[in-house]
Write a protein that holds these residues in place. Structure first.
Motif, PDB file in Angstrom:
ATOM      1  N   MET A   1       0.480   2.371  -6.187  1.00  0.00           N
ATOM      2  CA  MET A   1      -0.279   3.426  -6.781  1.00  0.00           C
ATOM      3  C   MET A   1      -0.733   3.082  -8.184  1.00  0.00           C
ATOM      4  SD  MET A   1       1.501   6.952  -5.780  1.00  0.00           S
ATOM      5  CE  MET A   1       2.611   6.453  -4.495  1.00  0.00           C
ATOM      6  N   ARG A   4      -3.342  -2.550 -10.968  1.00  0.00           N
ATOM      7  CA  ARG A   4      -4.668  -2.633 -11.552  1.00  0.00           C
ATOM      8  C   ARG A   4      -5.607  -3.357 -10.620  1.00  0.00           C
ATOM      9  NH1 ARG A   4      -5.738  -2.481 -17.512  1.00  0.00           N
ATOM     10  NH2 ARG A   4      -7.659  -3.467 -16.878  1.00  0.00           N
ATOM     11  N   THR A   6      -8.436  -5.946  -9.810  1.00  0.00           N
ATOM     12  CA  THR A   6      -8.916  -7.173 -10.426  1.00  0.00           C
ATOM     13  C   THR A   6     -10.123  -7.722  -9.683  1.00  0.00           C
ATOM     14  OG1 THR A   6      -7.271  -8.344  -9.140  1.00  0.00           O
ATOM     15  CG2 THR A   6      -6.727  -7.869 -11.430  1.00  0.00           C
ATOM     16  N   GLY A   8     -12.057  -6.646  -7.414  1.00  0.00           N
ATOM     17  CA  GLY A   8     -13.207  -5.790  -7.152  1.00  0.00           C
ATOM     18  C   GLY A   8     -14.212  -5.809  -8.281  1.00  0.00           C
ATOM     19  N   VAL A  84     -12.837   6.065  -2.901  1.00  0.00           N
ATOM     20  CA  VAL A  84     -11.518   5.470  -3.136  1.00  0.00           C
ATOM     21  C   VAL A  84     -11.462   4.768  -4.492  1.00  0.00           C
ATOM     22  CG1 VAL A  84      -9.930   3.693  -2.341  1.00  0.00           C
ATOM     23  CG2 VAL A  84     -10.981   5.215  -0.693  1.00  0.00           C
ATOM     24  N   ASN A  85     -12.467   3.988  -4.812  1.00  0.00           N
ATOM     25  CA  ASN A  85     -12.475   3.228  -6.073  1.00  0.00           C
ATOM     26  C   ASN A  85     -13.780   3.348  -6.862  1.00  0.00           C
ATOM     27  OD1 ASN A  85      -9.868   1.785  -5.949  1.00  0.00           O
ATOM     28  ND2 ASN A  85     -10.720   0.824  -4.111  1.00  0.00           N
ATOM     29  N   LYS A  88     -14.222   5.290 -10.303  1.00  0.00           N
ATOM     30  CA  LYS A  88     -13.179   5.070 -11.305  1.00  0.00           C
ATOM     31  C   LYS A  88     -13.779   4.398 -12.544  1.00  0.00           C
ATOM     32  CE  LYS A  88      -9.369   4.904  -7.963  1.00  0.00           C
ATOM     33  NZ  LYS A  88      -8.472   4.049  -7.154  1.00  0.00           N
ATOM     34  N   GLU A 168      -2.546  10.795 -12.848  1.00  0.00           N
ATOM     35  CA  GLU A 168      -1.235  10.131 -12.917  1.00  0.00           C
ATOM     36  C   GLU A 168      -0.740   9.870 -14.344  1.00  0.00           C
ATOM     37  OE1 GLU A 168      -1.649   6.641 -10.473  1.00  0.00           O
ATOM     38  OE2 GLU A 168      -2.116   7.808  -8.691  1.00  0.00           O
ATOM     39  N   GLN A 243      -1.241  14.674  -4.811  1.00  0.00           N
ATOM     40  CA  GLN A 243      -1.728  13.586  -3.966  1.00  0.00           C
ATOM     41  C   GLN A 243      -1.117  13.622  -2.564  1.00  0.00           C
ATOM     42  OE1 GLN A 243      -1.511   9.788  -5.996  1.00  0.00           O
ATOM     43  NE2 GLN A 243      -2.734  10.526  -7.738  1.00  0.00           N
ATOM     44  N   GLU A 274      -4.684  13.331  -1.545  1.00  0.00           N
ATOM     45  CA  GLU A 274      -4.651  11.958  -1.032  1.00  0.00           C
ATOM     46  C   GLU A 274      -3.629  11.837   0.096  1.00  0.00           C
ATOM     47  OE1 GLU A 274      -4.175   9.104  -4.224  1.00  0.00           O
ATOM     48  OE2 GLU A 274      -5.498  10.209  -5.565  1.00  0.00           O
ATOM     49  N   TRP A 304      -6.149  10.165   2.603  1.00  0.00           N
ATOM     50  CA  TRP A 304      -6.603   8.960   1.869  1.00  0.00           C
ATOM     51  C   TRP A 304      -7.035   7.891   2.881  1.00  0.00           C
ATOM     52  CZ3 TRP A 304      -8.348   9.513  -2.662  1.00  0.00           C
ATOM     53  CH2 TRP A 304      -8.553   8.435  -3.518  1.00  0.00           C
ATOM     54  N   TRP A 312      -4.418   2.395   2.398  1.00  0.00           N
ATOM     55  CA  TRP A 312      -3.839   1.455   1.430  1.00  0.00           C
ATOM     56  C   TRP A 312      -2.425   1.056   1.859  1.00  0.00           C
ATOM     57  CZ3 TRP A 312      -0.067   2.984  -2.662  1.00  0.00           C
ATOM     58  CH2 TRP A 312       0.466   4.254  -2.443  1.00  0.00           C
TER      59      TRP A 312
HETATM   60  O1  G3I Z   1     -12.720  -5.454  -3.671  1.00  0.00           O
HETATM   61  C1  G3I Z   1     -11.775  -6.475  -4.002  1.00  0.00           C
HETATM   62  C2  G3I Z   1     -12.014  -7.698  -3.160  1.00  0.00           C
HETATM   63  O2  G3I Z   1     -13.276  -8.236  -3.475  1.00  0.00           O
HETATM   64  C3  G3I Z   1     -10.898  -8.693  -3.431  1.00  0.00           C
HETATM   65  O3  G3I Z   1     -11.037  -9.782  -2.567  1.00  0.00           O
HETATM   66  C4  G3I Z   1      -9.546  -8.050  -3.203  1.00  0.00           C
HETATM   67  C5  G3I Z   1      -8.400  -9.012  -3.534  1.00  0.00           C
HETATM   68  O4  G3I Z   1      -7.287  -8.346  -4.029  1.00  0.00           O
HETATM   69  O5  G3I Z   1      -9.426  -6.915  -4.041  1.00  0.00           O
HETATM   70  C6  G3I Z   1     -10.380  -5.938  -3.789  1.00  0.00           C
HETATM   71  O6  G3I Z   1     -10.184  -4.885  -4.704  1.00  0.00           O
HETATM   72  C7  G3I Z   1      -9.086  -4.038  -4.427  1.00  0.00           C
HETATM   73  C8  G3I Z   1      -9.588  -2.633  -4.254  1.00  0.00           C
HETATM   74  O7  G3I Z   1      -8.510  -1.749  -4.066  1.00  0.00           O
HETATM   75  C9  G3I Z   1     -10.535  -2.497  -3.063  1.00  0.00           C
HETATM   76  O8  G3I Z   1      -9.853  -2.745  -1.885  1.00  0.00           O
HETATM   77  C10 G3I Z   1      -8.116  -4.112  -5.585  1.00  0.00           C
HETATM   78  O9  G3I Z   1      -7.547  -5.402  -5.676  1.00  0.00           O
HETATM   79  C11 G3I Z   1      -7.027  -3.082  -5.401  1.00  0.00           C
HETATM   80  O10 G3I Z   1      -6.218  -3.023  -6.558  1.00  0.00           O
HETATM   81  C12 G3I Z   1      -7.608  -1.720  -5.172  1.00  0.00           C
HETATM   82  O11 G3I Z   1      -6.558  -0.835  -4.866  1.00  0.00           O
HETATM   83  C13 G3I Z   1      -6.861   0.535  -4.979  1.00  0.00           C
HETATM   84  C14 G3I Z   1      -5.792   1.213  -5.812  1.00  0.00           C
HETATM   85  O12 G3I Z   1      -6.038   2.601  -5.862  1.00  0.00           O
HETATM   86  C15 G3I Z   1      -5.782   0.667  -7.240  1.00  0.00           C
HETATM   87  O13 G3I Z   1      -4.865   1.369  -8.012  1.00  0.00           O
HETATM   88  C16 G3I Z   1      -6.857   1.130  -3.584  1.00  0.00           C
HETATM   89  O14 G3I Z   1      -7.976   0.617  -2.850  1.00  0.00           O
HETATM   90  C17 G3I Z   1      -6.969   2.644  -3.666  1.00  0.00           C
HETATM   91  O15 G3I Z   1      -6.768   3.187  -2.374  1.00  0.00           O
HETATM   92  C18 G3I Z   1      -5.903   3.184  -4.588  1.00  0.00           C
HETATM   93  O16 G3I Z   1      -6.075   4.573  -4.691  1.00  0.00           O
HETATM   94  C19 G3I Z   1      -5.072   5.247  -5.442  1.00  0.00           C
HETATM   95  C20 G3I Z   1      -5.735   6.433  -6.112  1.00  0.00           C
HETATM   96  O17 G3I Z   1      -6.851   6.034  -6.862  1.00  0.00           O
HETATM   97  C21 G3I Z   1      -4.743   7.188  -6.996  1.00  0.00           C
HETATM   98  N1  G3I Z   1      -3.548   7.539  -6.262  1.00  0.00           N
HETATM   99  C22 G3I Z   1      -2.919   6.471  -5.521  1.00  0.00           C
HETATM  100  C23 G3I Z   1      -3.908   5.783  -4.586  1.00  0.00           C
HETATM  101  C24 G3I Z   1      -3.229   4.760  -3.723  1.00  0.00           C
HETATM  102  O18 G3I Z   1      -2.708   3.717  -4.494  1.00  0.00           O
END
Ligand code: G3I
Length: 482
Positions: A1, A4, A6, A8, A84-85, A88, A168, A243, A274, A304, A312
């Motif tokens: 949750m 960070r 990176t 993306g 989802v992202n 942000k 959060e 959430q 979520e 979610w 996720w």
């Molecule tokens: O898009 C890149 C891709 O190009 C790359 O190859 C890959 C390698 O790691 O990363 C991809 O980006 C990821 C992105 O999700 C898209 O899938 C990021 O690394 C990853 O950190 C990111 O995670 C998101 C996470 O928040 C970050 O904190 C999740 O998708 C997303 O579902 C999640 O959502 C959060 C809510 O915002 C807040 N509450 C919790 C919830 C679940 O963790």
């Protein structure tokens, strides 16, 4: 949750360093179904939720816009969408003052073109921050946060249902989470909300967090105390997003409804923002849906993702649809719980003259003891508007009411004022969708900035929380315009 983002960032920066401002489509605003608990059961999640004036939402990433399987279910079952992202801070302002709304707009446009509303997620968070925030601190970071909120909210002004203004910000022990934003001063959250209100006066402003579902948990109490403090000091917060991630070992607490009701009693909407549950326990999904359905100001549920493959935490199979797009047992349990809802969201019901328990708006009458769902008599100035009081919820020592203001004439009205006489011992604690003068005896409530204009045969409503017994209904004594 808290990890960070990176990788993306590279994709989001593809457009180069220039600011990219793409307007969101001008499409018809999704119409919100009016609650009707007497209607037939809904056969989709959204239809079942709309019976009680609620929504049923999902979250999607931009990559799902080319996933026909996802889009088919989204369009059929859901009426609220969260990115989802893509909305942000790191996605929308990758470089200082250079906003990029392409990814967020793509989701917004698809959702609204398919009749959905959109929740904005999120404006200020310790994670997924623009890289340049990392080199700022103190007042410089505070200014960057304010500028970010203003920049993003200006783009989506008037377009969204709600914003998760702050995400959060609490630690598990109930104190503030340490973060660079927290280090700018303890008032950073209220500054974010005040900035947000000025930037968009109509969107609902939410505080959103996880692990705040258990009423006795320290973090829940920490957030509750902040919201109570904000409401007492007039800091503009409209909603709390729980959430509801019952994943990774956590599960539905037995007191979830108490938590929702307790937040709601502060005068905010609550929403499950979520939701996902390890192995999609049908019992837990039914329970979380029932808890929301039992609390009038629980306005909706968002999962979610849609299919387990969207999650996720896909290895926990926590969503309502399997990887082949088939609804799971949990889907049926949620559908049934939505259809069994006994409370409606304030402001969504239509008082029907022929419905049992309702009284004609023009009928004079005395107040009588009422129960949730019943309507009391109303009066109105001839040629102007009428007001109808409706008890929506009550508990020991307090209750929640709703007044429907109707223009029964053939000409539009510009502005309205309702005078309402409270019984002895009743005092108004909070009013929404209206502005009150006085809190006891005969009080007057005038329209808010955004709901004063009423076309011919149109209606609106305001709601209030009151202390005291609901056994004698407040009586609307007049409705005048302006
Ligand atoms: O898009 C890149 C891709 O190009 C790359 O190859 C890959 C390698 O790691 O990363 C991809 O980006 C990821 C992105 O999700 C898209 O899938 C990021 O690394 C990853 O950190 C990111 O995670 C998101 C996470 O928040 C970050 O904190 C999740 O998708 C997303 O579902 C999640 O959502 C959060 C809510 O915002 C807040 N509450 C919790 C919830 C679940 O963790």
């Amino acid at each position: 949750m808290t990890e960070r983002r990176t990788g993306g960032r590279a994709r989001l920066l593809l457009g180069g360093a220039c600011a990219v401002l793409i307007a969101v489509s001008s499409v018809a605003v999704a119409t919100v179904a009016r609650a009707d608990l007497t209607g037939p059961p809904g056969t989709t999640l959204k239809a079942a939720a709309e019976r009680s004036g609620r929504y049923f939402g999902a979250a999607m990433g931009g990559d799902r816009l080319s996933d026909q399987g996802f889009l088919t279910i989204a369009n059929r079952e859901f009426d609220m969408m969260t990115a989802v992202n893509e909305m942000k801070p790191d996605a929308t302002e990758p470089n200082r003052g250079q906003f990029d709304f392409r990814a967020g707009d793509a989701i917004y446009n698809w959702a609204t073109q398919h009749g959905m509303r959109v929740r904005g997620h999120t404006l200020a968070w310790h994670a997924q921050q623009p890289r340049f925030w990392g080199s700022l601190s103190g007042s410089a970071l505070r200014t960057a946060m304010i500028d970010h909120i203003n920049g993003v909210m200006a783009h989506y002004r008037g377009k969204l249902y709600a914003w998760d203004v702050v995400n959060e910000a609490f630690a598990e022990n109930g104190s503030r989470r340490s973060s660079n934003l927290q280090s700018t001063g303890n008032d950073w959250i209220e500054v974010a909300f005040r900035t947000a209100r000025a930037a968009d006066p109509t969107v609902k402003l939410c505080y959103n967090d996880y692990n705040i579902e258990n009423w006795t948990y320290a973090k829940t109490q920490g957030v509750y105390n902040m919201i109570r403090d904000f409401k007492s000091r007039g800091v503009p917060v409209d909603c709390v997003g729980l959430q509801t991630h019952f994943t990774g070992g956590s599960s539905l607490p037995g007191n979830f409804q108490t938590t929702l009701q307790s937040f709601a009693a502060l005068g905010v909407d609550v929403a499950l923002t979520e939701a996902d549950v390890t192995n999609a326990s049908a019992t837990q999904y039914a329970g979380l849906t029932q808890a929301c359905s039992n609390v009038p100001r629980c306005v909706g549920i968002t999962t979610w993702g849609i299919r387990d493959s969207d999650s996720w935490r896909g290895n926990e199979n926590p969503l309502l649809f399997d990887r082949n797009s088939n609804p799971k047992a949990a889907y049926t349990s949620v559908l049934n719980a939505l259809n069994a809802a006994s409370t409606t969201v304030p402001g969504t019901s239509i008082p029907s003259p022929s419905a049992p328990g309702s009284v004609s708006p023009s009928a004079p009458g005395s107040a009588s003891p009422s129960s949730p769902g019943s309507a009391s008599p109303s009066t109105g100035s001839p040629g102007a508007c009428t007001a109808t009081y409706h008890l929506t919820n009550s508990w020991n020592g307090g209750f929640q009411g709703e007044v429907t203001v109707a223009n029964n004439g053939s000409a539009p009205l510009s502005g309205w004022t309702v005078r309402l006489t409270l019984a002895g011992g009743q005092t108004i604690a909070n009013v929404w969708n209206g502005v009150n003068t006085g809190t006891s005896g005969t009080v007057s409530v005038r329209n808010a900035d955004y709901n004063g204009t009423l076309g011919a045969n149109a209606s609106t409503s305001f709601g209030f929380l009151a202390n005291g017994s609901s056994s004698t209904a407040p009586v609307p004594v007049s409705c005048t315009s302006p």
